[in-house]
Design a protein around this motif. Structure first.
Motif, PDB file in Angstrom:
ATOM      1  N   LYS A 175      -2.035  11.123   8.227  1.00 40.14           N
ATOM      2  CA  LYS A 175      -2.434   9.835   8.390  1.00 40.14           C
ATOM      3  C   LYS A 175      -2.132   8.988   7.041  1.00 40.14           C
ATOM      4  O   LYS A 175      -1.878   7.753   7.653  1.00 40.14           O
ATOM      5  CB  LYS A 175      -4.105  10.115   8.584  1.00 40.14           C
ATOM      6  CG  LYS A 175      -4.762   8.792   8.510  1.00 40.14           C
ATOM      7  CD  LYS A 175      -6.291   8.974   8.487  1.00 40.14           C
ATOM      8  CE  LYS A 175      -7.178   7.667   8.136  1.00 40.14           C
ATOM      9  NZ  LYS A 175      -8.442   7.978   7.936  1.00 40.14           N
ATOM     10  N   HIS A 176      -2.176   9.503   5.919  1.00 39.38           N
ATOM     11  CA  HIS A 176      -2.019   8.554   5.013  1.00 39.38           C
ATOM     12  C   HIS A 176      -0.575   8.212   4.615  1.00 39.38           C
ATOM     13  O   HIS A 176      -0.066   7.234   4.266  1.00 39.38           O
ATOM     14  CB  HIS A 176      -2.796   9.112   3.596  1.00 39.38           C
ATOM     15  CG  HIS A 176      -4.551   9.070   3.920  1.00 39.38           C
ATOM     16  ND1 HIS A 176      -5.258  10.046   4.157  1.00 39.38           N
ATOM     17  CD2 HIS A 176      -5.141   8.012   3.218  1.00 39.38           C
ATOM     18  CE1 HIS A 176      -6.318   9.390   4.169  1.00 39.38           C
ATOM     19  NE2 HIS A 176      -6.401   8.399   3.403  1.00 39.38           N
ATOM     20  N   MET A 177       0.056   9.388   4.784  1.00 34.83           N
ATOM     21  CA  MET A 177       1.524   9.033   4.882  1.00 34.83           C
ATOM     22  C   MET A 177       1.987   7.884   5.908  1.00 34.83           C
ATOM     23  O   MET A 177       2.866   7.042   5.596  1.00 34.83           O
ATOM     24  CB  MET A 177       2.418  10.248   5.471  1.00 34.83           C
ATOM     25  CG  MET A 177       4.089  10.096   5.344  1.00 34.83           C
ATOM     26  SD  MET A 177       4.828   9.439   4.219  1.00 34.83           S
ATOM     27  CE  MET A 177       4.998  10.645   3.100  1.00 34.83           C
ATOM     28  N   ASN A 178       1.469   8.070   7.188  1.00 33.38           N
ATOM     29  CA  ASN A 178       1.894   6.895   8.087  1.00 33.38           C
ATOM     30  C   ASN A 178       1.242   5.491   7.684  1.00 33.38           C
ATOM     31  O   ASN A 178       1.949   4.545   7.933  1.00 33.38           O
ATOM     32  CB  ASN A 178       1.253   7.344   9.558  1.00 33.38           C
ATOM     33  CG  ASN A 178       2.040   8.587  10.119  1.00 33.38           C
ATOM     34  OD1 ASN A 178       3.095   8.458   9.729  1.00 33.38           O
ATOM     35  ND2 ASN A 178       1.351   9.353  10.800  1.00 33.38           N
ATOM     36  N   GLN A 179       0.347   5.768   7.114  1.00 36.79           N
ATOM     37  CA  GLN A 179      -0.571   4.293   6.621  1.00 36.79           C
ATOM     38  C   GLN A 179       0.402   3.699   5.617  1.00 36.79           C
ATOM     39  O   GLN A 179       0.700   2.420   5.773  1.00 36.79           O
ATOM     40  CB  GLN A 179      -1.822   4.585   6.013  1.00 36.79           C
ATOM     41  CG  GLN A 179      -2.902   3.527   5.538  1.00 36.79           C
ATOM     42  CD  GLN A 179      -3.934   3.925   4.916  1.00 36.79           C
ATOM     43  OE1 GLN A 179      -4.835   4.505   5.777  1.00 36.79           O
ATOM     44  NE2 GLN A 179      -4.392   3.916   3.550  1.00 36.79           N
ATOM     45  N   SER A 180       0.687   4.392   4.504  1.00 42.47           N
ATOM     46  CA  SER A 180       1.675   3.968   3.594  1.00 42.47           C
ATOM     47  C   SER A 180       3.084   3.398   4.048  1.00 42.47           C
ATOM     48  O   SER A 180       3.464   2.327   3.749  1.00 42.47           O
ATOM     49  CB  SER A 180       1.850   4.906   2.383  1.00 42.47           C
ATOM     50  OG  SER A 180       0.717   5.308   1.846  1.00 42.47           O
ATOM     51  N   ALA A 181       3.428   4.221   5.089  1.00 43.39           N
ATOM     52  CA  ALA A 181       4.851   3.885   5.693  1.00 43.39           C
ATOM     53  C   ALA A 181       4.725   2.577   6.446  1.00 43.39           C
ATOM     54  O   ALA A 181       5.579   1.720   6.240  1.00 43.39           O
ATOM     55  CB  ALA A 181       5.538   4.957   6.483  1.00 43.39           C
ATOM     56  N   HIS A 182       3.571   2.593   7.430  1.00 42.09           N
ATOM     57  CA  HIS A 182       3.542   1.327   8.180  1.00 42.09           C
ATOM     58  C   HIS A 182       3.355   0.135   7.250  1.00 42.09           C
ATOM     59  O   HIS A 182       3.638  -1.056   7.713  1.00 42.09           O
ATOM     60  CB  HIS A 182       2.076   1.675   8.921  1.00 42.09           C
ATOM     61  CG  HIS A 182       2.034   0.909  10.114  1.00 42.09           C
ATOM     62  ND1 HIS A 182       1.020  -0.250  10.012  1.00 42.09           N
ATOM     63  CD2 HIS A 182       2.411   0.499  11.119  1.00 42.09           C
ATOM     64  CE1 HIS A 182       1.133  -1.063  11.019  1.00 42.09           C
ATOM     65  NE2 HIS A 182       1.846  -0.679  11.639  1.00 42.09           N
ATOM     66  N   GLY A 183       2.643   0.304   6.109  1.00 38.69           N
ATOM     67  CA  GLY A 183       2.214  -1.117   5.217  1.00 38.69           C
ATOM     68  C   GLY A 183       3.678  -1.533   4.515  1.00 38.69           C
ATOM     69  O   GLY A 183       4.098  -2.688   4.621  1.00 38.69           O
ATOM     70  N   LEU A 184       4.644  -0.518   4.276  1.00 39.89           N
ATOM     71  CA  LEU A 184       5.790  -0.924   3.746  1.00 39.89           C
ATOM     72  C   LEU A 184       6.660  -1.615   4.891  1.00 39.89           C
ATOM     73  O   LEU A 184       7.529  -2.603   4.523  1.00 39.89           O
ATOM     74  CB  LEU A 184       6.395   0.189   2.855  1.00 39.89           C
ATOM     75  CG  LEU A 184       5.787   0.505   1.439  1.00 39.89           C
ATOM     76  CD1 LEU A 184       6.209   1.804   0.938  1.00 39.89           C
ATOM     77  CD2 LEU A 184       6.147  -0.606   0.621  1.00 39.89           C
ATOM     78  N   PHE A 185       6.535  -0.926   6.000  1.00 45.28           N
ATOM     79  CA  PHE A 185       7.435  -1.443   6.942  1.00 45.28           C
ATOM     80  C   PHE A 185       7.091  -2.944   7.435  1.00 45.28           C
ATOM     81  O   PHE A 185       8.095  -3.620   7.833  1.00 45.28           O
ATOM     82  CB  PHE A 185       7.634  -0.625   8.155  1.00 45.28           C
ATOM     83  CG  PHE A 185       8.114   0.954   8.053  1.00 45.28           C
ATOM     84  CD1 PHE A 185       8.923   0.952   6.940  1.00 45.28           C
ATOM     85  CD2 PHE A 185       7.880   1.770   8.777  1.00 45.28           C
ATOM     86  CE1 PHE A 185       9.536   2.167   6.679  1.00 45.28           C
ATOM     87  CE2 PHE A 185       8.529   2.966   8.502  1.00 45.28           C
ATOM     88  CZ  PHE A 185       9.239   3.319   7.227  1.00 45.28           C
ATOM     89  N   ARG A 186       5.722  -3.001   7.462  1.00 44.27           N
ATOM     90  CA  ARG A 186       5.106  -4.483   7.537  1.00 44.27           C
ATOM     91  C   ARG A 186       5.982  -5.254   6.629  1.00 44.27           C
ATOM     92  O   ARG A 186       6.302  -6.497   6.950  1.00 44.27           O
ATOM     93  CB  ARG A 186       3.930  -4.568   7.776  1.00 44.27           C
ATOM     94  CG  ARG A 186       3.431  -3.771   8.954  1.00 44.27           C
ATOM     95  CD  ARG A 186       1.797  -4.313   9.015  1.00 44.27           C
ATOM     96  NE  ARG A 186       1.141  -4.579   8.022  1.00 44.27           N
ATOM     97  CZ  ARG A 186       0.408  -3.571   7.155  1.00 44.27           C
ATOM     98  NH1 ARG A 186       0.436  -2.445   7.673  1.00 44.27           N
ATOM     99  NH2 ARG A 186      -0.402  -4.043   6.149  1.00 44.27           N
ATOM    100  N   MET A 187       5.819  -4.979   5.283  1.00 39.40           N
ATOM    101  CA  MET A 187       6.487  -5.922   4.335  1.00 39.40           C
ATOM    102  C   MET A 187       7.796  -6.228   4.569  1.00 39.40           C
ATOM    103  O   MET A 187       8.480  -7.265   4.525  1.00 39.40           O
ATOM    104  CB  MET A 187       6.366  -5.096   2.885  1.00 39.40           C
ATOM    105  CG  MET A 187       6.604  -6.053   1.951  1.00 39.40           C
ATOM    106  SD  MET A 187       8.570  -5.933   1.492  1.00 39.40           S
ATOM    107  CE  MET A 187       8.652  -4.305   0.909  1.00 39.40           C
TER     108      MET A 187
ATOM    109  N   ALA B 210      17.968  -0.591   4.279  1.00 36.85           N
ATOM    110  CA  ALA B 210      17.069  -1.515   3.358  1.00 36.85           C
ATOM    111  C   ALA B 210      15.869  -0.721   3.067  1.00 36.85           C
ATOM    112  O   ALA B 210      15.584   0.251   3.556  1.00 36.85           O
ATOM    113  CB  ALA B 210      16.872  -2.743   3.855  1.00 36.85           C
ATOM    114  N   GLY B 211      14.908  -1.178   2.578  1.00 34.70           N
ATOM    115  CA  GLY B 211      13.558  -1.024   2.347  1.00 34.70           C
ATOM    116  C   GLY B 211      13.195   0.361   1.535  1.00 34.70           C
ATOM    117  O   GLY B 211      14.189   0.758   1.140  1.00 34.70           O
ATOM    118  N   SER B 212      11.835   0.679   1.421  1.00 37.87           N
ATOM    119  CA  SER B 212      11.842   1.879   0.961  1.00 37.87           C
ATOM    120  C   SER B 212      10.283   2.220   0.644  1.00 37.87           C
ATOM    121  O   SER B 212       9.387   1.107   0.772  1.00 37.87           O
ATOM    122  CB  SER B 212      12.325   2.122  -0.257  1.00 37.87           C
ATOM    123  OG  SER B 212      12.006   1.455  -1.240  1.00 37.87           O
ATOM    124  N   LEU B 213       9.895   3.343   0.739  1.00 35.27           N
ATOM    125  CA  LEU B 213       8.686   3.632   0.072  1.00 35.27           C
ATOM    126  C   LEU B 213       8.953   4.887  -0.584  1.00 35.27           C
ATOM    127  O   LEU B 213       9.889   5.698  -0.600  1.00 35.27           O
ATOM    128  CB  LEU B 213       7.586   3.573   1.115  1.00 35.27           C
ATOM    129  CG  LEU B 213       8.035   4.643   2.356  1.00 35.27           C
ATOM    130  CD1 LEU B 213       6.786   5.449   2.766  1.00 35.27           C
ATOM    131  CD2 LEU B 213       8.408   3.831   3.466  1.00 35.27           C
TER     132      LEU B 213
END
Length: 632
Positions: A278-290, A574-577
């Protein structure tokens, strides 16, 4: 003995059900099971106390199988509809749950579909299309679709019709509408109709934004199951989302605001794999939104302040996630069964890939456009060891799936979530070591997989075409001579989507109009275009052949997005987390004696420095249906 009165008939009792409302159960009368309140109660002036979520036992309950079997037997519909529902119950629900405990697929959706025709037809549709996939009959070509696939589409159409009627009559409960959006989005993703899938996803996000729970049970379901599902659907759609225009991406980011509002802090140590996921997806989702709100044509210093704030916020979350996961693995990994070990390995794969994505994101000191800086191949050379680990872990999971299939078990190759296909695709596109890239491609070929918008067969085709484009682009760059400044590949072609899992590389500019930087007599760079000689060169280099064709024409979708062709999952990422260390951790990241320990081995690349390698799991079945992890 008292004799029965002559002529008096005994009351005949029909089959008992557990799905009626609480009021009708207490009164011991048959409930018509209308939602949200049954008509049997409201027509007599009584208050309907609603329905209990536990009316179907949990999957761990000893009566679960019998109750589900009884529901499947008594469901209305044809024998083919019952077959599709039964296949979903016995096979599809477990596949969709994957390596993690997920009562939504194995319990809640079955309970709801027993009384709601829209959900029931959607369940039958997904079960039927899964059966076609399992028997290698799933085709993305309308002209060659199987009878089973046509049946699945007809069930999907019926499900939508039922939902529309309920919405028009005002009888559709919001919680059921949310479930319908999830099922519809999943079905369209699995059959390769991404535009439709995104419409359902966005509709669900709008309903979620206005959702007001009618009971504590509904509130719990939304918090625990519905919101995480929408988040995972958004994550697996990342490649498609970023081929949209900047305005479309920003609109979608705004619609995701409700999911963000439900985020929670990363705990000191995770309680379970599901909690870590859940928290992995939460962080990934937030960075992808960025990434979605960034403009790839501008440098990082000119990106919106909100994008920078989000990047820092979710980077910190990922760092906290890694620490919490380390503690969790050190404390719990020795108690894991085979399914949990695989789940942990998949989470580690996602974390490794996310780390690379984050680390290649430029900072304010880089004056190049974001899409150019993140596509610099030199950025990825230092991550060879990470890509090797991704491939090794993926190989263990695929070998285990093959063994399960041979033993008659579900191989867990059909999912609506991001699994192995995306990370292996990223490895093939990003890794600079040819051996590792080829190993990743071979794994995609080894066992067919369908993971939401990711399909292993289509992905292999896309990778091979990209490699060929890359090779020929390098040749063409050399042919332009010393006066020309090399044109990045992302400036030449773009990735576009079409229905039926049709992904293709497309020219960003009309043939013969592609820009190139040439130096004038004073040494300054000027913009020019390629002449007819360029067209002749293209023909000489066999760009357009029967075995390799590229669509031509300007693509309106290329407005400097960070994903798509200029992306982390597209042509040039691109991108990352992730976490802060480029090597992603220390030799004791998961504890010396933990499942994910390290060992030193010589690098496969001649002359390369010694790399930290994982102790990768090799999964061997034993008589207890469990597996052991050993060193490769």
């Amino acid at each position: 003995m008292i004799a029965a009165e002559p002529g008096k008939k005994r009351r005949q009792c029909g089959p008992k059900t557990r799905t009626g409302c609480q009021t009708c159960k207490i009164r011991r009368v048959k409930c018509d099971e209308s939602k949200p309140s049954c008509k049997r109660c409201t027509s007599t002036g009584r208050k309907c106390d609603g329905y209990v979520q536990g009316s179907i036992p949990s999957p761990d309950d000893k009566d679960f199988g019998a109750v589900i079997q009884r529901i499947a037997t008594h469901l209305p519909g044809s024998s083919q509809e019952k077959r599709g529902f039964q296949y979903f119950v016995t096979t599809t629900s477990a596949e969709l749950s994957g390596f993690f405990t997920n009562s939504f697929w194995e319990h809640l959706i079955l309970q709801a579909s027993a009384t709601d025709p829209s959900l029931r037809h959607a369940v039958v549709a997904i079960g039927s299309i899964h059966e076609e996939f399992a028997h290698n009959r799933l085709s993305y070509d309308v002209e060659s679709e199987s009878k089973g696939q046509a049946f699945a589409i007809s069930q999907y159409t019926k499900a939508i019709s039922h939902l529309r009627r309920s919405l028009l009559n005002g009888k559709q409960a919001p919680i059921t509408a949310l479930m319908s959006c999830i099922l519809f989005a999943c079905f369209d993703s699995l059959r390769g109709y991404f535009d439709n899938a995104m419409i359902h996803l966005q509709s669900g996000l709008k309903i979620l934004k206005d959702f007001k729970a009618q009971s504590a049970e509904d509130a719990h379901m939304v918090e625990t199951h519905i919101t995480p599902l929408f988040m995972r659907l958004s994550i697996q759609a990342i490649l498609y989302i970023d081929t949209r225009t900047t305005s479309e991406r920003k609109d979608l980011v705004n619609e995701m605001a409700e999911i963000c509002a439900r985020e929670t802090e990363v705990p000191e140590i995770f309680e379970s794999l599901e909690d870590a996921r859940k928290h992995m997806n939460q962080s990934a989702h937030g960075l992808f939104r960025m990434f979605h709100i960034c403009d790839g044509t501008k440098p990082m210093q000119d990106q919106p302040p909100e994008a920078k704030r989000m990047f820092l916020q979710y980077t910190r979350q990922m760092t906290a996630w890694n620490k919490s996961f380390e503690k969790f693995m050190a404390a719990k990994s020795h108690t894991f069964n085979s399914k949990q070990l695989r789940g942990a390995a998949l989470l580690k794969i996602h974390q490794l890939v996310s780390t690379v994505m984050r680390d290649v994101t430029p900072d304010d000191r880089d004056a190049r456009p974001v899409s150019e800086s993140v596509n610099d191949p030199n950025n990825f050379r230092r991550y060879e060891s990470d890509f090797r680990i991704v491939v090794n872990l993926a190989r263990s999971l695929i070998v285990a799936a093959e063994q399960d299939k041979m033993m008659g078990k579900s191989p867990l190759t059909f999912s609506t979530d991001l699994g192995l296909v995306g990370p292996l695709y990223y490895t093939c596109i990003r890794c600079t070591e040819p051996t590792v890239k080829m190993q990743a491609l071979e794994l995609l070929l080894q066992l067919p997989r369908r993971e939401g918008m990711w399909d292993s067969e289509s992905t292999v085709k896309m990778i091979k075409e990209y490699w060929e484009i890359e090779r020929r682009h390098e040749q063409l760059q050399k042919a332009t001579g010393e006066l020309a400044t090399p044109v990045p590949l992302v400036e030449v072609i773009d990735l576009v989507f079409g229905d039926g899992m049709r992904w293709e590389w497309k020219w960003k500019h009309p043939l013969g109009k592609m820009p190139v930087m040439l130096k004038n007599g004073e040494g300054s760079e000027v913009i020019s275009t390629f002449s007819d000689d360029w067209k002749d060169l293209l023909e000489d280099q066999s760009w357009f052949t029967e075995d390799f064709t590229m669509a031509t024409g300007y693509s309106p979708l290329t407005d400097g997005s960070i994903f798509g062709t200029e992306s982390m999952f597209g042509m040039d990422g691109a991108g990352s987390l992730g976490i802060e260390s480029p090597a992603f951790g220390t030799p004791a990241s998961f504890g010396v004696d933990s499942t994910f320990a390290f060992k030193n081995e010589d690098s496969v690349s001649p002359g390369a420095p010694e790399l930290m390698q994982w102790v990768v799991p090799t999964i061997v079945p034993d008589t207890r249906n469990d597996y052991e992890w050993s060193e490769l």
